[in-house]
Design a protein around this motif. Sequence first.
Motif, short mmCIF file in Angstrom:
data_model
loop_
_atom_site.label_atom_id
_atom_site.label_comp_id
_atom_site.label_asym_id
_atom_site.label_seq_id
_atom_site.Cartn_x
_atom_site.Cartn_y
_atom_site.Cartn_z
N TRP A 193 -1.65 12.71 -3.09
CA TRP A 193 -2.84 11.89 -2.96
C TRP A 193 -2.32 10.46 -2.80
N LEU A 194 -2.69 9.84 -1.71
CA LEU A 194 -2.13 8.52 -1.39
C LEU A 194 -3.25 7.47 -1.44
N TYR A 195 -2.91 6.28 -1.92
CA TYR A 195 -3.94 5.25 -2.13
C TYR A 195 -3.57 3.97 -1.39
N LEU A 196 -4.57 3.36 -0.79
CA LEU A 196 -4.42 2.05 -0.15
C LEU A 196 -5.45 1.10 -0.73
N THR A 197 -5.04 -0.15 -0.96
CA THR A 197 -6.00 -1.13 -1.44
C THR A 197 -5.50 -2.54 -1.15
N GLY A 198 -6.36 -3.51 -1.43
CA GLY A 198 -5.98 -4.89 -1.18
C GLY A 198 -5.68 -5.66 -2.45
N VAL A 199 -5.90 -5.04 -3.60
CA VAL A 199 -5.65 -5.72 -4.88
C VAL A 199 -4.60 -4.94 -5.67
N PRO A 200 -3.93 -5.61 -6.61
CA PRO A 200 -2.88 -4.90 -7.35
C PRO A 200 -3.39 -3.59 -7.96
N PHE A 201 -2.61 -2.53 -7.78
CA PHE A 201 -3.02 -1.22 -8.26
C PHE A 201 -3.24 -1.20 -9.77
N ALA A 202 -2.41 -1.97 -10.49
CA ALA A 202 -2.53 -1.96 -11.95
C ALA A 202 -3.90 -2.44 -12.39
N SER A 203 -4.52 -3.34 -11.60
CA SER A 203 -5.85 -3.84 -11.99
C SER A 203 -6.93 -2.81 -11.70
N LEU A 204 -6.57 -1.71 -11.06
CA LEU A 204 -7.54 -0.66 -10.74
C LEU A 204 -7.30 0.60 -11.58
N GLY A 205 -6.51 0.46 -12.61
CA GLY A 205 -6.25 1.61 -13.47
C GLY A 205 -5.19 2.55 -12.92
N LEU A 206 -4.47 2.14 -11.85
CA LEU A 206 -3.38 2.97 -11.34
C LEU A 206 -2.07 2.34 -11.81
N ARG A 207 -1.42 3.02 -12.72
CA ARG A 207 -0.26 2.42 -13.38
C ARG A 207 0.89 2.20 -12.41
N GLU A 208 1.47 1.02 -12.50
CA GLU A 208 2.60 0.70 -11.62
C GLU A 208 3.94 0.76 -12.37
N ASP A 209 3.88 1.18 -13.63
CA ASP A 209 5.12 1.22 -14.43
C ASP A 209 5.65 2.65 -14.59
N LEU A 210 5.23 3.56 -13.70
CA LEU A 210 5.65 4.96 -13.86
C LEU A 210 7.05 5.21 -13.32
N GLY A 211 7.45 4.41 -12.36
CA GLY A 211 8.75 4.64 -11.75
C GLY A 211 8.67 5.71 -10.68
#
Lengths: 42, 389, 360
Positions: free
Chosen positions: C235-253
């Motif tokens: 499942w792939l996601y595209l957006t214009g704002v930081p993913f972390a601010s949308l509840g998609l964690r960016e610290d998973l590695g």
Amino acid sequence: METIHTLQEFMLHTKNIIYILMVLALLGMPAFWRFLNGRDED
Amino acid sequence: MTQEPTPTTSRYLTPFNVVAGIVVVVGLIITVLRFTGGLSTVTHLSDDNPWGIWIGFDLLVGVALAAGGYVTSAAVYIFGMKRFHAAVRPAILTGFLGYALVVLALHYDVGRPWRLPYPFLVSQGTTSLLFEVAACVALYLTVLFIEFSPAAMEWLGLKRARGLVVRLTLLLTIFGVMLSTLHQSSLGALFLIAPAKLHPLWYSSYIPIYFFITSIIAGLSMVIFESGLSHKFFKDKMDEEHLAGKNVVMLGFGKAAAWVLAGYFFIKVIGIAADNQWHYLATGYGAWYLVELLGFVALPAFMYAVGVREKNTTIIRWTAAWTVLGIVVNRFNICLVAFNWYLPSDQRYFPHWMEIGISVFIVTIGVLAFRFIVTRMPILYAHPDYEAH
Amino acid sequence: MSISRRKFLGWMGAAGVVGATSETARAASNKQFKGYADSNAVLHDMTRCIGCRRCEAACNTVNELPAPERPFDDLKVLEKQRRTTAQAYTIVNQHFPDGSGRPPVFVKKQCNHCLEPACASACFVKAFTKTPEGAVIYNADVCVGCRYCMVACPFDVPAYEYHKALDPKIMKCTMCHPRILEGKLPGCVEACPTEALVYGKRDELIRVARDRIHTFPERYLDHIYGEHEMGGTSWLYLTGVPFASLGLREDLGNKAAGEFTSGALGAVPIVIGLWPVLLTGIYAINKRKEKIAAEEQAAAVASAVAQTRDEAEGRLKAAMEKAKQDEDAAVAREVKKALEEAAKARQDTGQTGSGDEGQA
């Protein structure tokens, strides 16, 4: 054997074999220990 | 727990028996609720918090505190410390009961307990650390049962069978140490797969080694703690060797525990350094981490050392109790406190009273079983008809 | 009471082997796996999502899930952050990353169908399978209900039927695997009115996403969430704002779940192989030490016995000698006595027949 596509499949395949080998080791080691020490006195 | 002579009509109506009776009745009621209404009726588990105290306490703490069996039998039969011989049987019994109760507790926690043999019989998920834990716990429970069986056989007068089992002592001890090494460490390794969920101070690639080393500490401390309790409540059941051995065991195991704690303290600090997590120490979680590290590792290491130097068994006994509490704190931290640490507080887990009820119920069953066995079988004394092994 | 140096070394060796193996075992997994070729995925373009919740409704119908408390056209539900549950395989959350005055961004959450699923790696009964088509599917027939998959999932997706007493299941999005096999679209994708969800080959969708980022650089961040996260997802996601601010964690590695456990798993057979060697070694050393001690003791006893015997013999000899001396002395004394007596007798007879003496 089918081709392995993912790490998960690879790990499953290798761990399956390793678990069987571990069972063999658990049976084999005591047997070999007895053979090794079979001629010892006392 | 005392068997004090009370007026004939109420021989069984001791305060302990009354409390234990109430706990058992409440436990049975909760059991019915669990198996009719499901986990949501009796627990506060949620989709965010799939593991509660039945895993954190009953499984993780239970297994760690039952480590006395392998630690003591290894010390006596492998490392040749024969002077601790009197401690072997009580430790094996506690280990056996501990593991049996862990397995019992799992029947409450998992969804379909009758499928617990499935990992071995139906579908082998060998990539899972839990598979390894399950295999080792199942095998080790069997080993502990066999290791414990000579006491029961002496009680029942099965001389030949007892002789056969006693001949297996070394094999069983080595097998037990091996299985314990594996599953004690793997219980920690269960959390390796969730680096994003466990707080960085507690998450470390060393976590399996931490769990293994703390199990040694827990085993040593439990033997001391329990020997203190047994001397208080079952003194009449003890023979010369056990009565005389008390101080030898306390001083010897206290010294070992102090030394292992010191090593553990060092490798814990190395874990912080290896992942460069120093800055977290300045946060609230860091403060709590320091409480665990300084209060429940460094302090007992020092107190054990003082107790051993002063030959003061009172200090050693209290330190043992404190260390056991430290093990509980450590396992709770990893499984409950530091797990899901980033979630808002309303999504965090706090146990339902009925979850605590089941845990107390299970511990009570353990104490009752222990009392039943030591008042009947040669655990705290050597059977006159048999030679020690 | 002190621990002997040898025992201490034994323990140190024991600790050392554990430490060493967990490091070396990782080398064995230095293989690369590319996943299934032609596997499918869904691209979720959040810049196109209007938060209508029709995907939620379609998912509910397709999977025959219970009707929700509030209907799917009630958009007030969006005011609260939600997660997937046993009753909802997918949910849409509303975020205000630029402040409450600015238009919201909607995120659809469901199973991400990892290329290397943590749930599958964690499951001890192989209840989860990554299919060649792309879906990660669950088999309730073997599930014990231990919920380790829920612990393992980095995206907090699997839910559990806590209200069921005897047959609780794990509940999660199936990517509509049965529909995919029939050649249909996943329910949510089919229902999306704005093409915020697009289904297709994963490789193809990554190209599509790159193309959008390239064509509208002011509209998108240069990051396809799910391309590499946790080893990549379907499942792939595209957006214009930081993913972390949308509840998609960016610290998973970007490491696959299996890579975190391979070290510990690799140490298991090493313990099985070397612990018996190490422990019997320590045992043999102690036994040998005991034997030597016993022999030394025996020798000491023997020499003590010998010494005692020598001493005893010495004393006996002395006593014998003394006795002999005594005897000699006694004989001498007797002889002397006899002689004296004889002499006396002679004297007596001499006195009576002194004349004889004189005569002699």
